[in-house]
Design a protein around this motif. Structure first.
Motif, PDB file in Angstrom:
ATOM      1  N   GLN A   1       1.071  -1.195   0.004  1.00 21.18           N
ATOM      2  CA  GLN A   1      -0.041   0.054  -0.091  1.00 21.18           C
ATOM      3  C   GLN A   1       1.013   1.242   0.147  1.00 21.18           C
ATOM      4  N   ALA A   2       1.971   0.979   0.407  1.00 22.81           N
ATOM      5  CA  ALA A   2       2.917   2.246   0.833  1.00 22.81           C
ATOM      6  C   ALA A   2       3.553   2.702  -0.538  1.00 22.81           C
ATOM      7  N   VAL A   3       4.206   2.115  -1.169  1.00 22.57           N
ATOM      8  CA  VAL A   3       5.242   2.599  -2.177  1.00 22.57           C
ATOM      9  C   VAL A   3       4.497   2.609  -3.470  1.00 22.57           C
ATOM     10  N   ARG A   4       4.421   3.599  -4.214  1.00 24.00           N
ATOM     11  CA  ARG A   4       3.598   3.860  -5.453  1.00 24.00           C
ATOM     12  C   ARG A   4       4.890   3.914  -6.423  1.00 24.00           C
ATOM     13  N   ALA A   5       5.253   2.946  -7.128  1.00 25.25           N
ATOM     14  CA  ALA A   5       6.472   2.961  -8.056  1.00 25.25           C
ATOM     15  C   ALA A   5       6.221   3.557  -9.564  1.00 25.25           C
ATOM     16  N   LEU A   6       4.980   3.288  -9.903  1.00 24.86           N
ATOM     17  CA  LEU A   6       4.720   3.978 -11.331  1.00 24.86           C
ATOM     18  C   LEU A   6       2.928   4.238 -11.240  1.00 24.86           C
ATOM     19  N   HIS A   7       3.070   5.498 -12.068  1.00 27.47           N
ATOM     20  CA  HIS A   7       1.584   5.945 -11.975  1.00 27.47           C
ATOM     21  C   HIS A   7       1.232   6.511 -13.251  1.00 27.47           C
ATOM     22  N   GLY A   8       0.172   6.130 -14.023  1.00 25.35           N
ATOM     23  CA  GLY A   8      -0.284   6.373 -15.248  1.00 25.35           C
ATOM     24  C   GLY A   8       0.493   6.475 -16.270  1.00 25.35           C
ATOM     25  N   VAL A   9       1.448   5.596 -16.321  1.00 25.76           N
ATOM     26  CA  VAL A   9       2.464   5.544 -17.390  1.00 25.76           C
ATOM     27  C   VAL A   9       2.016   4.795 -18.728  1.00 25.76           C
ATOM     28  N   SER A  10       2.007   5.565 -19.747  1.00 29.23           N
ATOM     29  CA  SER A  10       1.654   5.080 -21.120  1.00 29.23           C
ATOM     30  C   SER A  10       2.954   5.068 -22.019  1.00 29.23           C
ATOM     31  N   LEU A  11       3.254   4.018 -22.838  1.00 24.37           N
ATOM     32  CA  LEU A  11       4.555   3.809 -23.469  1.00 24.37           C
ATOM     33  C   LEU A  11       4.315   2.765 -24.640  1.00 24.37           C
ATOM     34  N   THR A  12       5.018   3.094 -25.687  1.00 27.94           N
ATOM     35  CA  THR A  12       4.623   2.237 -26.984  1.00 27.94           C
ATOM     36  C   THR A  12       6.088   1.729 -27.455  1.00 27.94           C
ATOM     37  N   VAL A  13       6.406   0.362 -27.754  1.00 20.45           N
ATOM     38  CA  VAL A  13       7.539   0.101 -28.542  1.00 20.45           C
ATOM     39  C   VAL A  13       6.966  -0.204 -29.935  1.00 20.45           C
ATOM     40  N   PRO A  14       7.081   0.270 -30.661  1.00 21.20           N
ATOM     41  CA  PRO A  14       6.627   0.017 -32.311  1.00 21.20           C
ATOM     42  C   PRO A  14       7.559  -1.180 -32.635  1.00 21.20           C
ATOM     43  N   PRO A  15       6.866  -1.775 -33.601  1.00 22.64           N
ATOM     44  CA  PRO A  15       7.517  -3.190 -34.014  1.00 22.64           C
ATOM     45  C   PRO A  15       8.975  -2.872 -34.812  1.00 22.64           C
ATOM     46  N   GLY A  16       9.989  -3.556 -34.219  1.00 29.89           N
ATOM     47  CA  GLY A  16      11.290  -3.262 -34.842  1.00 29.89           C
ATOM     48  C   GLY A  16      12.089  -2.322 -34.254  1.00 29.89           C
ATOM     49  N   ALA A  17      11.521  -1.349 -33.321  1.00 31.87           N
ATOM     50  CA  ALA A  17      12.264  -0.228 -32.886  1.00 31.87           C
ATOM     51  C   ALA A  17      13.070  -0.526 -31.531  1.00 31.87           C
ATOM     52  N   VAL A  18      14.081   0.500 -31.295  1.00 32.66           N
ATOM     53  CA  VAL A  18      14.703   0.702 -30.011  1.00 32.66           C
ATOM     54  C   VAL A  18      14.227   1.767 -29.419  1.00 32.66           C
ATOM     55  N   VAL A  19      13.536   1.573 -28.092  1.00 37.36           N
ATOM     56  CA  VAL A  19      12.923   2.540 -27.294  1.00 37.36           C
ATOM     57  C   VAL A  19      14.005   2.720 -26.265  1.00 37.36           C
ATOM     58  N   ALA A  20      14.488   4.122 -25.803  1.00 40.36           N
ATOM     59  CA  ALA A  20      14.999   4.157 -24.555  1.00 40.36           C
ATOM     60  C   ALA A  20      14.220   4.806 -23.475  1.00 40.36           C
ATOM     61  N   LEU A  21      14.561   4.074 -22.088  1.00 41.49           N
ATOM     62  CA  LEU A  21      13.813   4.542 -20.942  1.00 41.49           C
ATOM     63  C   LEU A  21      14.701   5.434 -19.854  1.00 41.49           C
ATOM     64  N   LEU A  22      14.613   6.561 -19.558  1.00 43.28           N
ATOM     65  CA  LEU A  22      15.499   7.192 -18.962  1.00 43.28           C
ATOM     66  C   LEU A  22      14.934   7.690 -17.655  1.00 43.28           C
ATOM     67  N   GLY A  23      15.762   7.721 -16.666  1.00 43.06           N
ATOM     68  CA  GLY A  23      15.206   8.363 -15.480  1.00 43.06           C
ATOM     69  C   GLY A  23      16.085   8.217 -14.225  1.00 43.06           C
ATOM     70  N   ALA A  24      16.052   9.122 -13.407  1.00 43.12           N
ATOM     71  CA  ALA A  24      17.040   8.760 -12.182  1.00 43.12           C
ATOM     72  C   ALA A  24      16.747   7.655 -11.192  1.00 43.12           C
ATOM     73  N   ASN A  25      17.639   7.168 -10.367  1.00 46.48           N
ATOM     74  CA  ASN A  25      17.393   6.073  -9.487  1.00 46.48           C
ATOM     75  C   ASN A  25      16.126   6.220  -8.680  1.00 46.48           C
ATOM     76  N   GLY A  26      15.573   5.176  -8.847  1.00 47.19           N
ATOM     77  CA  GLY A  26      14.097   4.825  -8.117  1.00 47.19           C
ATOM     78  C   GLY A  26      13.104   5.564  -9.027  1.00 47.19           C
ATOM     79  N   ALA A  27      13.328   5.985 -10.172  1.00 46.14           N
ATOM     80  CA  ALA A  27      12.162   6.437 -10.961  1.00 46.14           C
ATOM     81  C   ALA A  27      11.058   5.435 -11.396  1.00 46.14           C
ATOM     82  N   GLY A  28      11.521   4.356 -11.480  1.00 49.97           N
ATOM     83  CA  GLY A  28      10.519   3.171 -11.600  1.00 49.97           C
ATOM     84  C   GLY A  28      10.928   2.530 -12.891  1.00 49.97           C
ATOM     85  N   LYS A  29      12.108   2.623 -13.464  1.00 46.66           N
ATOM     86  CA  LYS A  29      12.521   1.936 -14.715  1.00 46.66           C
ATOM     87  C   LYS A  29      12.619   0.224 -14.723  1.00 46.66           C
ATOM     88  N   SER A  30      13.089   0.094 -13.544  1.00 47.86           N
ATOM     89  CA  SER A  30      13.141  -1.492 -13.360  1.00 47.86           C
ATOM     90  C   SER A  30      11.758  -2.067 -13.357  1.00 47.86           C
TER      91      SER A  30
END
Ligand code: ATP
Length: 247
Positions: free
Chosen positions: A18-47
């Motif tokens: 209940q306590a730790v909200r790691a991601l909120h309202g995230v929308s993201l698309t990887v189109p077929p065949g693409a390379v998409v980068a995900l950046l963010g500081a430590n703890g941003a929720g990437k992993s």
């Protein structure tokens, strides 16, 4: 069929208990065949985002998710890792977690487990790994724990490629590697993509990630703060200052 499909993430929320909200309202698309980068500081929720897509989030007790994650027709939100792997979605975890007590050969074999393939498909997958990473071919009998850091990262990527992914999820592949090896990892990611695999790339090395990617997302405390074509993001003040280390 090995042609990649699109990954669609819509309005994803993930909390740990209940306590730790790691991601909120995230929308993201990887189109077929693409390379998409995900950046963010430590703890941003990437992993957390990668683990949700690969089904490995389920290993964290108490993780709660809402929203849509699908790869082509396959719903992945709430799915287990085997479902994701069979759909063609495979994660290389952060920190090159290879099986240190097993040999290179055994680690690679583990990557193809559960797929019920014919032996010749295993050999094709292994040949591809060895042509990308000739060093691994020279060390098939060596215990993975005795490989250098760079070789372990190659093995972790190679093990994921043994499942013949259509979408590869890479969590910080260049972490802790010398600059020359960082460049090599960049070349390898580009080559894997040229061979037809889409890539969702989490990287601290933002310059490399933005060069490889066609589009990029910046996460800040669990929300998408910026997104767009990678070349455009690389020119924004915020990305230049916070992620590219320019003033
Ligand atoms: P890093 O670059 O440091 O790996 P990240 O952007 O990958 O960071 P996450 O690891 O996804 O971030 O973490 C997002 C948030 O969720 C953080 O606040 C973190 O403390 C929390 N978190 C991650 N894993 C767990 C867990 N298993 N249980 C509780 N909280 C967690």
């Amino acid at each position: 069929d090995v042609s990649p499909e699109a990954l669609h993430i819509e309005d994803l929320d993930v909390s740990y208990g209940q306590a730790v909200r790691a991601l909120h309202g995230v929308s993201l698309t990887v189109p077929p065949g693409a390379v998409v980068a995900l950046l963010g500081a430590n703890g941003a929720g990437k992993s957390t985002l990668l683990r949700t897509v690969s089904g490995t989030l389920r290993m964290h007790r108490g993780a709660i998710t809402a929203g849509g994650v699908r790869y082509g027709e396959q719903r992945l939100n709430g799915a287990d890792p085997v479902t994701a792997v069979r759909a063609g979605v495979v994660q290389v975890p952060e920190g090159r977690r290879v099986f240190g007590g097993l040999t290179v050969e055994e680690n690679l074999r583990a990557g193809g487990l559960g797929l019920h393939r014919r032996a010749h498909r295993d050999r094709t997958a292994r040949d591809r790994v060895f042509s990308l990473f000739p060093r691994l071919a020279e060390r098939t009998g060596q215990r993975a724990g005795l490989l250098s850091g760079g070789e372990q990262q190659m093995l972790a990527i190679g093990r994921a490629l043994m499942a013949e992914p259509k979408l590869l999820l890479l969590d910080e592949p260049s972490l802790g590697l010398a600059p020359q090896l960082v460049r090599r990892i960049g070349e390898v990611v580009a080559e894997i993509n040229r061979q037809g695999t889409s890539v969702l790339l989490v990287e601290q090395n933002a310059a490399m990630a933005l060069e490889l990617a066609s589009s990029a997302y910046v996460l800040e405390v669990g929300e998408v703060r910026l997104s767009g074509p990678a070349a455009e993001l690389a020119r924004t003040d915020e990305v230049r200052r916070l992620y590219l280390g320019e003033d």
